[in-house]
Scaffold this motif. Sequence first.
Motif, PDB file in Angstrom:
ATOM      1  N   THR A  38      -0.978  -3.898  10.808  1.00 29.95           N
ATOM      2  CA  THR A  38      -0.073  -3.013  11.535  1.00 29.95           C
ATOM      3  C   THR A  38      -0.850  -1.818  12.061  1.00 29.95           C
ATOM      4  O   THR A  38      -1.574  -1.162  11.306  1.00 29.95           O
ATOM      5  N   SER A  40      -1.129   1.860  13.165  1.00 31.36           N
ATOM      6  CA  SER A  40      -0.402   3.097  12.891  1.00 31.36           C
ATOM      7  C   SER A  40      -0.662   4.166  13.944  1.00 31.36           C
ATOM      8  O   SER A  40       0.124   5.097  14.082  1.00 31.36           O
ATOM      9  N   ALA A  41      -1.766   4.037  14.695  1.00 29.70           N
ATOM     10  CA  ALA A  41      -2.071   5.023  15.735  1.00 29.70           C
ATOM     11  C   ALA A  41      -3.052   4.426  16.733  1.00 29.70           C
ATOM     12  O   ALA A  41      -3.869   3.568  16.394  1.00 29.70           O
ATOM     13  N   THR A  52      -6.095   2.824  14.824  1.00 28.53           N
ATOM     14  CA  THR A  52      -6.075   2.969  13.370  1.00 28.53           C
ATOM     15  C   THR A  52      -4.974   2.078  12.813  1.00 28.53           C
ATOM     16  O   THR A  52      -3.868   2.030  13.354  1.00 28.53           O
ATOM     17  N   THR A  53      -5.287   1.358  11.745  1.00 30.30           N
ATOM     18  CA  THR A  53      -4.298   0.493  11.112  1.00 30.30           C
ATOM     19  C   THR A  53      -3.760   1.177   9.856  1.00 30.30           C
ATOM     20  O   THR A  53      -4.333   2.140   9.361  1.00 30.30           O
ATOM     21  N   THR A  54      -2.648   0.650   9.362  1.00 29.50           N
ATOM     22  CA  THR A  54      -2.003   1.267   8.202  1.00 29.50           C
ATOM     23  C   THR A  54      -2.864   1.214   6.950  1.00 29.50           C
ATOM     24  O   THR A  54      -2.652   1.992   6.018  1.00 29.50           O
TER      25      THR A  54
END
Length: 71
Positions: A38, A40-41, A52-54
């Motif tokens: 996922t 995230s940003a 950026t991933t979770t």
Amino acid sequence: MNDRIDELLELIEVEPDALREAEFMQAQAILETLVGKTVSAAEVQDTRIVVTTTDGNRYFFYGFLGQGGER
């Protein structure tokens, strides 16, 4: 001496199409590792895109930004 200079110049010369192809292939390989994760940003910077991933990992994509039309 001139032969050595010519060799060094060849090392720093980059074909734009070859660079784009290499960046595309690297981006494709990175994106394949993101399957199931996922995001995230995502940030568009001057010379790269940072995703950026979770799980806290950051992925950098270069070669897609340039001067030209509006974003």
